[in-house]
Design an enzyme around this catalytic site. Structure first.
Site, mmCIF file in Angstrom:
data_model
loop_
_atom_site.group_PDB
_atom_site.id
_atom_site.type_symbol
_atom_site.label_atom_id
_atom_site.label_comp_id
_atom_site.label_asym_id
_atom_site.label_seq_id
_atom_site.Cartn_x
_atom_site.Cartn_y
_atom_site.Cartn_z
ATOM 1 N N GLU A 179 3.912 -9.275 -60.357
ATOM 2 C CA GLU A 179 2.988 -9.819 -61.117
ATOM 3 C C GLU A 179 2.516 -10.749 -59.872
ATOM 4 O OE1 GLU A 179 0.747 -7.912 -62.381
ATOM 5 O OE2 GLU A 179 3.346 -7.081 -64.334
ATOM 6 N N HIS A 239 2.123 -8.635 -56.421
ATOM 7 C CA HIS A 239 1.003 -7.957 -56.571
ATOM 8 C C HIS A 239 -0.525 -8.809 -55.625
ATOM 9 C CE1 HIS A 239 2.370 -4.109 -57.773
ATOM 10 N NE2 HIS A 239 2.262 -4.530 -59.307
HETATM 11 ZN ZN ZN Z 1 3.187 -3.445 -60.572
#
Ligand code: ZN
Ligand code: ADP
Ligand code: MG
Length: 660
Positions: free
Chosen positions: A451, A454
């Site tokens: 995460e 990202h």
């Molecule tokens: Zn992802």
């Protein structure tokens, strides 16, 4: 029907009752009867064709040595059923009156019976068999009536399942499932956003208010308007609002209500509907999900006679009715592309009103409309909710407000707070938190890096959207964690760079796994799908590739539903398209990996923070990100080992630095 049922029940009960009563009369043998006769214990004999009904005279009282015999006096009378039941009732009455015992015996061919009865002074009578024709006919008909009743029952149930009275026998006398509302109670105030759509509909409202104004000048009235847009954007709501604003009768039914098992029923429903509407004018006829009947007729593969007839009837009714009377037809669909062209030509649904997904302002307005229905804290900032919900339809937003209220109740709060709303947004997007899912340390750490990957790529590329929240708490819709992004401002088109940045952000998760752990996990499947879809549309639809340039390779099948694309090119070109898409994806992935490698230290810092806290806000993320950025900038020259102290130090210095 009910009368029939009641009659049947009564008759059956009578039969049972009668039989039971009949059984109470004791049967004696003929010789016993003769003995009683000799003994003078018989008071009355009724001679029937097959039996003798004997009323015994019993000693009731002994008075002064004499035996008083009570002779019952039979009373004539009794109702229809009494006679029908062979005088059972009458006898019972006698019995009750005299407390006499009635017995019976079979009738023997006894020529002396009469003489004997006379000899003992016994009263006797022959029963007259009144043939009750009504009873006989009823008995004969009863089975048929029962069968008939059963048949009717079945037919009702069946036609109930098919909707309305249009069963096997009811073709033509159809009774369309029309929902007629005298007052819808919905006004344009209940519909937020959608200003253009409302504006187009205002004219229709005005026309319904005073059609004469239009007739006077000779203006042709709009006969119908078609509301087109994705599901949940308020098409149905808006149609109701038109009726509410114009305060006219609102007929509504769904396209699928017309489609019946039997050919011709749908058509007769259409006829019915227009007839009813003409009587109620001015009014609005609203056909929801009109694609169910309005599907293009040239589809050879699954032609459907019933639907075509229904559509033809609808077309001819629309042509036939006089719009100056004040009947307006509204239709709604989310698949306009499959509608028959004949429906859309002038004089039919000639007006097309697009009801699109709301923009930021629209979303906030919709939230405001629905927020009025719940008790909400003054501190709630709906515009923030609007920001993090791009792509949400009105129905989603309404749902979010409700979820927030439910969450507030769960939290034992008196009014809805901002955090309830935030939680509701996540529930609608990703499902409920899955608290019981136990992940291993290792898995949890990988998710955290994924995460943060990202988020970090997003932050590093200025074309990507800022981060609102990062979490690694799994949710029921299948995510192990996610990054909530909120665009700074609404974008209505994207540049090529933005799209490439978006793809790189999608790749960021897998890239982080790769850079830090050198593993690949299944957690990236959604990211890959999203990235591929974007890259593909760049090449096939937006003319953003060098290889194909401005060439359309694919078109969207149904724009308002899943947006699946249809390939328009030869297989060879299709293969080239795939290659081109692959190239874009590869480039973007490499870009993400490079970015994260360059910032691995930063990634580690933030990911470990997230690993421990499980959820971090966008502000927390930006703080760490910026601090890290400054820290690395400052320690560019000195050795790496100083970092730990350096990281700590700037915290104090940072505040004044930022204030400048
Ligand atoms: Zn992802
Ligand atoms: P559609 O017919 O387009 O699929 P609906 O009209 O049935 O959507 O909308 C469903 C619900 O979503 C409505 O009852 C309403 O509560 C909410 N909603 C949708 N759009 C709006 C809007 N523009 N303003 C207010 N509420 C809306
Ligand atoms: Mg609808």
């Amino acid at each position: 029907m009910s009368v029939l049922v009641i009659a049947t029940i009564v008759i059956v009960l009578q039969l049972i009752f009668g039989a039971l009563m009949g059984d109470r009369t004791e049967r004696i043998q003929y010789n016993e009867f003769l003995e009683k006769l000799e003994a003078g214990e018989v008071a009355l004999v009724e001679v029937q064709p097959d039996r003798l009904i004997i009323t015994l005279a019993e000693p009731v009282e002994e008075a002064g040595g004499f035996t008083v015999r009570v002779t019952p006096t039979p009373e004539p009378g009794g109702g229809f059923f009494d006679r029908a039941m062979g005088n059972v009732m009458t006898r019972q009455a006698d019995q009750a009156a005299a407390q006499a015992v009635v017995v019976y015996t079979g009738r023997m061919p006894d020529p002396e019976l009469l003489a004997r009865l006379q000899r003992h002074g016994v009263e006797y009578k022959a029963s007259i068999q009144t043939v009750n024709y009504f009873w006989m006919i009823l008995q004969f008909l009863l089975p048929f009536l029962l069968i008939f009743g059963f048949f009717i029952l079945i037919r009702r149930t069946m036609s109930g399942m098919m909707g309305g009275r249009g069963g096997i026998m009811g073709i033509g006398q159809s009774n369309a499932k029309v929902y007629m509302e005298k007052k819808t109670g919905v006004t344009f105030n209940d519909v937020a956003g959608q200003e253009e759509a409302k504006e187009s509909l205002t004219e229709i409202v005005d026309f319904l208010h005073n059609p004469d104004k239009y007739v006077a000048i000779g203006a042709q009235q709009p006969k119908g308007a078609l509301l087109v847009g994705p599901p949940g954007t308020g098409k149905t709501l808006m149609a109701k609002a038109v009726a509410g604003e114009a305060s006219v009768v609102f007929f509504s039914l769904s396209g699928s209500d017309f489609v019946e098992m039997f050919v011709g029923v749908g058509a007769s429903r259409v006829r019915d509907l227009f007839k009813q509407a003409a009587q109620q004018a001015p009014c609005i006829i609203f056909i929801d999900e009109i694609d169910a009947i309005g599907k293009s007729r040239d589809n050879q593969l699954n032609s459907n006679d019933e639907r075509e007839q229904t559509l033809n009837q609808l077309l001819s009714e629309m042509d036939g009715f006089d719009s100056s009377k004040g009947v307006v037809i509204l239709g709604a669909t989310n698949r306009p592309e499959i509608l028959d062209k004949a429906l859309l030509r002038p004089g039919r649904f000639d007006r097309r009103i697009n009801v699109e997904l709301p923009d930021l302002k629209g979303r906030v307005d919709i939230l405001k409309v629905h927020a009025k229905k719940v008790k909400m804290s003054d501190k709630v900032d709906l515009s923030r909710i609007g920001k993090i919900t791009p792509g949400a339809a009105g129905a989603d937003l309404a749902n979010m407000i409700n979820e927030a209220a439910l969450h507030a109740v769960r939290m034992k709060r008196q009014e809805v707070q901002q955090e309830d709303l935030m939680e509701a947004v996540e529930v609608v997007i990703a499902g409920k938190e899955k608290k019981d899912r136990i992940m291993t340390e290792k898995e949890k750490r990988i998710v955290a890096y994924h995460e943060v990957g990202h988020a970090l790529v997003s932050a590093l590329l200025k074309d990507a959207k800022p981060v609102e929240k990062i979490t690694i708490i799994p949710r029921t819709k299948g995510s192990l964690g996610y990054v909530l992004q909120a665009p700074e401002e609404e974008r209505f088109m994207s540049t090529k760079d933005e799209m490439l940045a978006e793809i790189a952000v999608s790749m960021g998760g897998r890239a982080a796994e790769q850079v830090h752990f050198d593993v690949m996990t299944t957690g990236a499947s959604n990211d890959i799908e999203k990235a591929t879809r974007m890259a593909r549309s760049m090449v096939s639809m937006y003319g953003m590739s060098d290889k194909f340039g401005m060439m359309n390779l694919e078109s969207v099948g149904n724009r308002y539903l899943d947006g699946r694309a249809v390939l328009n090119v030869s297989d060879a070109t299709g293969a080239d398209l795939d290659k081109e898409v692959g190239k874009i994806l590869q480039e973007c992935y490499t870009r993400a990996v490079n970015l994260l490698q360059e910032n691995e230290h930063k990634m580690k810092e933030i990911a470990e923070y997230l690993f421990n806290k499980e959820t971090m806000t966008g502000d927390e993320f930006m703080e760490l990100y910026k601090k890290e950025a400054e820290a690395t900038a400052e320690v560019e020259a000195p050795a790496e080992m100083e970092t730990p102290t350096e990281v700590e130090a700037p915290t104090e210095v940072e505040a004044p630095a930022e204030a400048e």
